[in-house]
Design a protein around this motif. Structure first.
Motif, PDB file in Angstrom:
ATOM      1  N   HIS A 285      34.659  39.345  45.480  1.00 15.08           N
ATOM      2  CA  HIS A 285      34.432  40.271  44.372  1.00 15.08           C
ATOM      3  C   HIS A 285      35.522  41.338  44.402  1.00 15.08           C
ATOM      4  O   HIS A 285      35.716  41.991  45.434  1.00 15.08           O
ATOM      5  CB  HIS A 285      33.058  40.930  44.494  1.00 15.08           C
ATOM      6  CG  HIS A 285      31.920  39.967  44.432  1.00 15.08           C
ATOM      7  ND1 HIS A 285      30.608  40.334  44.654  1.00 15.08           N
ATOM      8  CD2 HIS A 285      31.884  38.624  44.182  1.00 15.08           C
ATOM      9  CE1 HIS A 285      29.824  39.279  44.533  1.00 15.08           C
ATOM     10  NE2 HIS A 285      30.570  38.230  44.253  1.00 15.08           N
TER      11      HIS A 285
ATOM     12  N   LEU B 178      34.663  40.215  36.260  1.00 12.03           N
ATOM     13  CA  LEU B 178      34.929  38.854  36.706  1.00 12.03           C
ATOM     14  C   LEU B 178      34.021  37.846  36.002  1.00 12.03           C
ATOM     15  O   LEU B 178      34.458  36.738  35.664  1.00 12.03           O
ATOM     16  CB  LEU B 178      34.744  38.758  38.228  1.00 12.03           C
ATOM     17  CG  LEU B 178      35.405  37.568  38.911  1.00 12.03           C
ATOM     18  CD1 LEU B 178      36.892  37.515  38.581  1.00 12.03           C
ATOM     19  CD2 LEU B 178      35.221  37.652  40.419  1.00 12.03           C
TER      20      LEU B 178
ATOM     21  N   CYS C 290      41.371  31.235  36.337  1.00 15.44           N
ATOM     22  CA  CYS C 290      40.841  32.600  36.428  1.00 15.44           C
ATOM     23  C   CYS C 290      41.634  33.464  37.399  1.00 15.44           C
ATOM     24  O   CYS C 290      41.423  34.680  37.447  1.00 15.44           O
ATOM     25  CB  CYS C 290      39.375  32.569  36.877  1.00 15.44           C
ATOM     26  SG  CYS C 290      38.252  31.789  35.712  1.00 15.44           S
TER      27      CYS C 290
ATOM     28  N   LEU D 142      41.388  33.444  40.717  1.00 11.72           N
ATOM     29  CA  LEU D 142      40.392  33.964  41.650  1.00 11.72           C
ATOM     30  C   LEU D 142      40.952  34.077  43.062  1.00 11.72           C
ATOM     31  O   LEU D 142      41.708  33.215  43.516  1.00 11.72           O
ATOM     32  CB  LEU D 142      39.162  33.051  41.656  1.00 11.72           C
ATOM     33  CG  LEU D 142      38.456  32.884  40.310  1.00 11.72           C
ATOM     34  CD1 LEU D 142      37.333  31.873  40.415  1.00 11.72           C
ATOM     35  CD2 LEU D 142      37.941  34.224  39.793  1.00 11.72           C
TER      36      LEU D 142
END
Length: 235
Positions: free
Chosen positions: A39, A131, A212, A214
């Protein structure tokens, strides 16, 4: 009448492997690949005072006013040896660790740095609005329509239309876990953790991670949710 016990949870809809049980073993036969997504820390794009309004912002306002900071950036700023210390320090901050496993020094460094630089530490137990919006938008681009959303242990689940959900200003309280209509993928945040598991086929996970951008890592056969301090009990 005897005691009432819950049935075993559906592995395609939740995480229930326990603190020190290998994640890939728990999902064996259900999902091929698991990627642990950190996160992000959040920092206001323009106005530092946006932090004071964060709790009252809807998910679209969060996207307008904040950008993500990676764990690697924070690691470099604080001089930590690796990002596992960030995980340990964040858990210390929320009181999720036994005293012998806490990293008070690291936690204080994160707290002081975030206060000084007007940064929001990651949330635990759920993705940030920033996110979530990015990930669900990519899923829509990948052809997803109707998907399931549930609570932490998926005791309640809702069938949601992805395009309508993205258009709404806020998430419902049930939007913590997301999984495919045909149970082919799963996005689930373990309890008391500042990361989320992205589970599915190797091709699906790689595509979502790449599109994304990530931050995180792929689980190996020994990875548990206590990956940041594997040589002692975290809780």
């Amino acid at each position: 009448m005897g005691a009432i016990t819950l049935p075993e949870g559906h592995r395609y809809a939740m995480f229930g492997g326990g603190d020190n049980y290998p994640i890939k073993t728990y999902y064996e036969g259900v999902f091929e690949t698991i990627f642990i997504v950190f996160h992000p820390f959040l920092i206001p794009i323009d106005e530092p005072t946006a932090i004071d309004r964060y709790a009252d912002m809807d998910k679209n306002e969060v996207e307008q006013h904040f950008r993500a900071i990676t764990w690697e950036e924070i690691r470099q700023k604080l001089g930590f040896q690796d990002v596992s210390r960030i995980d340990q320090a964040l858990r210390t901050m929320i009181g999720a660790l036994k005293p012998h496993a806490e990293d008070r020094e690291g936690a204080n460094q994160i707290i002081e740095y975030c206060e000084r630089e007007h940064i929001l530490p990651p949330s635990e137990g759920e993705l940030s609005n920033l996110l979530e919006n990015q990930v669900l938008r990519v899923l829509l681009e990948m052809g997803e329509g109707w998907i399931w959303s549930g609570d932490e242990f998926c005791m309640e689940r809702h069938l949601i239309h992805l395009r309508e959900t993205l258009a709404a200003d806020t998430w419902g309280t049930q939007h913590r876990t997301f999984f495919g209509y045909q149970h082919e993928w799963l996005i689930v945040p373990p309890w008391d953790s500042h990361f989320t598991l992205f589970c599915g086929s190797r091709a699906w996970v790689e595509q979502v991670v790449e599109r994304c951008g990530l931050e995180g890592f792929y689980c190996d056969n020994d990875t548990t949710i206590n990956w940041s301090l594997s040589n002692r009990k975290l809780r």
